[in-house]
Design an enzyme around this catalytic site. Structure first.
Site, PDB file in Angstrom:
ATOM      1  N   GLU A 257      22.404  12.056   2.791  1.00 15.80           N
ATOM      2  CA  GLU A 257      23.197  10.944   3.750  1.00 15.80           C
ATOM      3  C   GLU A 257      24.759  10.924   2.824  1.00 15.80           C
ATOM      4  OE1 GLU A 257      20.950   7.290   3.645  1.00 15.80           O
ATOM      5  OE2 GLU A 257      19.363   8.058   4.874  1.00 15.80           O
ATOM      6  N   HIS A 275      21.809   4.463   8.429  1.00 16.52           N
ATOM      7  CA  HIS A 275      21.141   3.738   7.198  1.00 16.52           C
ATOM      8  C   HIS A 275      21.325   2.101   7.377  1.00 16.52           C
ATOM      9  CE1 HIS A 275      18.683   4.499   3.258  1.00 16.52           C
ATOM     10  NE2 HIS A 275      18.342   3.267   4.036  1.00 16.52           N
TER      11      HIS A 275
HETATM   12  P1  NAD Z   1       5.195  -1.135   1.562  1.00 20.83           P
HETATM   13  O1  NAD Z   1       5.032  -0.518   0.052  1.00 20.83           O
HETATM   14  O2  NAD Z   1       5.066  -2.548   1.697  1.00 20.83           O
HETATM   15  O3  NAD Z   1       4.492  -0.208   2.693  1.00 20.83           O
HETATM   16  C1  NAD Z   1       4.287   1.190   2.471  1.00 20.83           C
HETATM   17  C2  NAD Z   1       2.822   1.537   2.896  1.00 20.83           C
HETATM   18  O4  NAD Z   1       2.782   2.763   3.011  1.00 20.83           O
HETATM   19  C3  NAD Z   1       1.761   1.044   2.085  1.00 20.83           C
HETATM   20  O5  NAD Z   1       0.952   0.151   2.877  1.00 20.83           O
HETATM   21  C4  NAD Z   1       1.205   2.518   1.397  1.00 20.83           C
HETATM   22  O6  NAD Z   1      -0.179   2.321   1.296  1.00 20.83           O
HETATM   23  C5  NAD Z   1       1.483   3.201   2.571  1.00 20.83           C
HETATM   24  N1  NAD Z   1       1.377   4.512   2.273  1.00 20.83           N
HETATM   25  C6  NAD Z   1       1.764   5.193   1.121  1.00 20.83           C
HETATM   26  N2  NAD Z   1       1.746   6.619   1.028  1.00 20.83           N
HETATM   27  C7  NAD Z   1       1.016   6.813   2.362  1.00 20.83           C
HETATM   28  C8  NAD Z   1       0.823   7.840   3.061  1.00 20.83           C
HETATM   29  N3  NAD Z   1       0.892   9.215   2.487  1.00 20.83           N
HETATM   30  N4  NAD Z   1       0.432   8.071   4.163  1.00 20.83           N
HETATM   31  C9  NAD Z   1       0.123   6.575   4.841  1.00 20.83           C
HETATM   32  N5  NAD Z   1       0.563   5.499   4.357  1.00 20.83           N
HETATM   33  C10 NAD Z   1       0.968   5.655   3.023  1.00 20.83           C
HETATM   34  O7  NAD Z   1       6.716  -0.905   1.654  1.00 20.83           O
HETATM   35  P2  NAD Z   1       7.547  -1.593   2.946  1.00 20.83           P
HETATM   36  O8  NAD Z   1       8.190  -2.711   2.508  1.00 20.83           O
HETATM   37  O9  NAD Z   1       6.959  -1.720   4.057  1.00 20.83           O
HETATM   38  O10 NAD Z   1       8.662  -0.390   3.013  1.00 20.83           O
HETATM   39  C11 NAD Z   1       8.356   1.047   3.600  1.00 20.83           C
HETATM   40  C12 NAD Z   1       9.428   1.810   3.363  1.00 20.83           C
HETATM   41  O11 NAD Z   1      10.559   1.569   3.949  1.00 20.83           O
HETATM   42  C13 NAD Z   1       9.916   1.708   1.742  1.00 20.83           C
HETATM   43  O12 NAD Z   1       9.426   2.508   0.857  1.00 20.83           O
HETATM   44  C14 NAD Z   1      11.645   2.106   2.024  1.00 20.83           C
HETATM   45  O13 NAD Z   1      11.648   3.675   1.610  1.00 20.83           O
HETATM   46  C15 NAD Z   1      11.957   2.008   3.560  1.00 20.83           C
HETATM   47  N6  NAD Z   1      12.862   1.039   3.748  1.00 20.83           N
HETATM   48  C16 NAD Z   1      14.062   1.466   4.547  1.00 20.83           C
HETATM   49  C17 NAD Z   1      15.092   0.674   4.777  1.00 20.83           C
HETATM   50  C18 NAD Z   1      16.232   1.156   5.599  1.00 20.83           C
HETATM   51  O14 NAD Z   1      17.390   0.447   5.425  1.00 20.83           O
HETATM   52  N7  NAD Z   1      16.080   2.065   6.498  1.00 20.83           N
HETATM   53  C19 NAD Z   1      14.898  -0.567   4.203  1.00 20.83           C
HETATM   54  C20 NAD Z   1      13.829  -1.085   3.567  1.00 20.83           C
HETATM   55  C21 NAD Z   1      12.722  -0.119   3.325  1.00 20.83           C
END
Ligand code: NAD
Length: 309
Positions: A257, A275
């Site tokens: 990015e 993003h």
């Molecule tokens: P979270 O930790 O609440 O949820 C992540 C889920 O993924 C968990 O339930 C975990 O068990 C699951 N997981 C982990 N490894 C896995 C796999 N191999 N297969 C299937 N499931 C799996 O996190 P969240 O708050 O829901 O956020 C998720 C992701 O979103 C963050 O890690 C971040 O990278 C991304 N995010 C992006 C933005 C953006 O601006 N685009 C903003 C916020 C978060």
């Protein structure tokens, strides 16, 4: 003595004000990285990479605050070894990211950006923009943590049937979050019309969607990713789009990015955003206040709500 806090990436004024009123001295922007040896705390978003070398220079540093969820830009092992606390603000952006995910689904299914671009060139191309309905379709969530669950709630309201693959959660919890648990990624991709990714970027999830797994998707399906670049192997997605296996994609995150005008970004059936899933006024204010308070707690030795390391 006043704490010196580096704010390496832009943070909403509400958070800056919160810290200033408590007497903190703030150093903003690149100057924060020049002042590493003087910092008691460092606050970053996703842009600044907190490397082992930086942590070595920051000899006074007690805490790194990540204004957001993903901590893949911070060398957690190095922080652990140096006794530096790492905290994040995982709840503040959940609803904003879920809303953007739904926006990308509609944008991809109905070609909204492409139709708008065509009208701005004076055209009226009704036939070209024949779309798909989301109502009645199967949504497959890869990961159903905070954001996945928030997407599931909204998708059910749209009349979608929701499946989720999340091997780290018990089936009962997935069901409580309004999704049918499926045991394997293959089973999810075989059944879903729309696939949306909500896992963190880890060694295990890097290129989770690759040539082999993208081939499991139903022909004509839609792929959305607001999680992290790197979870999808971008070359393989481009091929899947060209073959028509993936009908359209909505992408907010990229392996590098900014990606520039790559073949993936400029593909006619890709809707790309820079993003911005968490970029709402509400979320940015919340995230700044949450991380300010959590970093302050760490400095003062208080109890922590969102300690990562
Ligand atoms: P979270 O930790 O609440 O949820 C992540 C889920 O993924 C968990 O339930 C975990 O068990 C699951 N997981 C982990 N490894 C896995 C796999 N191999 N297969 C299937 N499931 C799996 O996190 P969240 O708050 O829901 O956020 C998720 C992701 O979103 C963050 O890690 C971040 O990278 C991304 N995010 C992006 C933005 C953006 O601006 N685009 C903003 C916020 C978060």
């Amino acid at each position: 003595m006043a704490y010196v806090i580096g704010i390496a990436d832009p943070l909403h004024d509400a958070g800056l004000e919160w810290l200033r009123t408590r007497g903190a001295q703030l150093i903003e922007g690149d100057a924060a990285l020049d002042a590493l040896p003087h910092l008691d705390a460092l606050i970053v978003r996703s842009r600044t990479k907190v490397t082992r070398e930086m942590l070595q220079q920051a000899t006074r540093l007690k805490v790194v605050g990540r204004a957001g969820v993903g901590v893949d830009n911070i060398d957690l092992d190095a922080a652990r070894e140096r006794g530096v606390i790492v905290v994040n603000a995982p709840q503040a952006t959940t609803e904003a990211v879920a809303e953007h995910t739904i926006a990308l689904m509609f944008a991809a299914a109905r070609h909204i950006p492409q139709a708008d671009a065509s009208m701005k060139q004076g055209r009226w191309e009704k036939k070209r923009f024949l779309g798909l309905e989301l109502q009645g379709r199967v949504l497959g969530l890869i990961g159903i943590g905070r954001i996945g669950a928030a997407v599931a709630r909204r998708a059910r309201g749209l009349g979608m049937y929701v499946l989720a693959y999340d091997p780290y959660l018990p089936a009962g919890v997935i069901a409580e979050r309004g999704a049918e648990p499926v045991p394997t990624l293959e089973a999810l991709l075989n059944r879903a019309d729309v696939v949306s990714i909500h896992v963190p970027l880890t060694e295990e999830t890097r290129h989770l969607l690759n040539r082999e797994t993208l081939a499991w998707m139903k022909p004509g399906s839609i792929l959305i990713c607001t999680a992290r670049g790197g979870v999808i192997e971008e070359e393989a997605l481009l091929e899947a789009l060209e073959e028509g296996r993936v009908y359209a994609a909505g992408l907010d995150v990229f392996e590098h990015e900014p990606p520039g005008a790559t073949r993936l970004v400029t593909h006619p059936r890709v809707v790309a955003t820079p993003h911005i899933a968490a970029q709402t006024q509400e979320a940015q204010r919340r995230v700044a206040l949450d991380i300010a308070a959590e970093v302050w707690n760490a400095l003062e030795g208080g109890s922590l709500r969102w300690r990562v390391v």
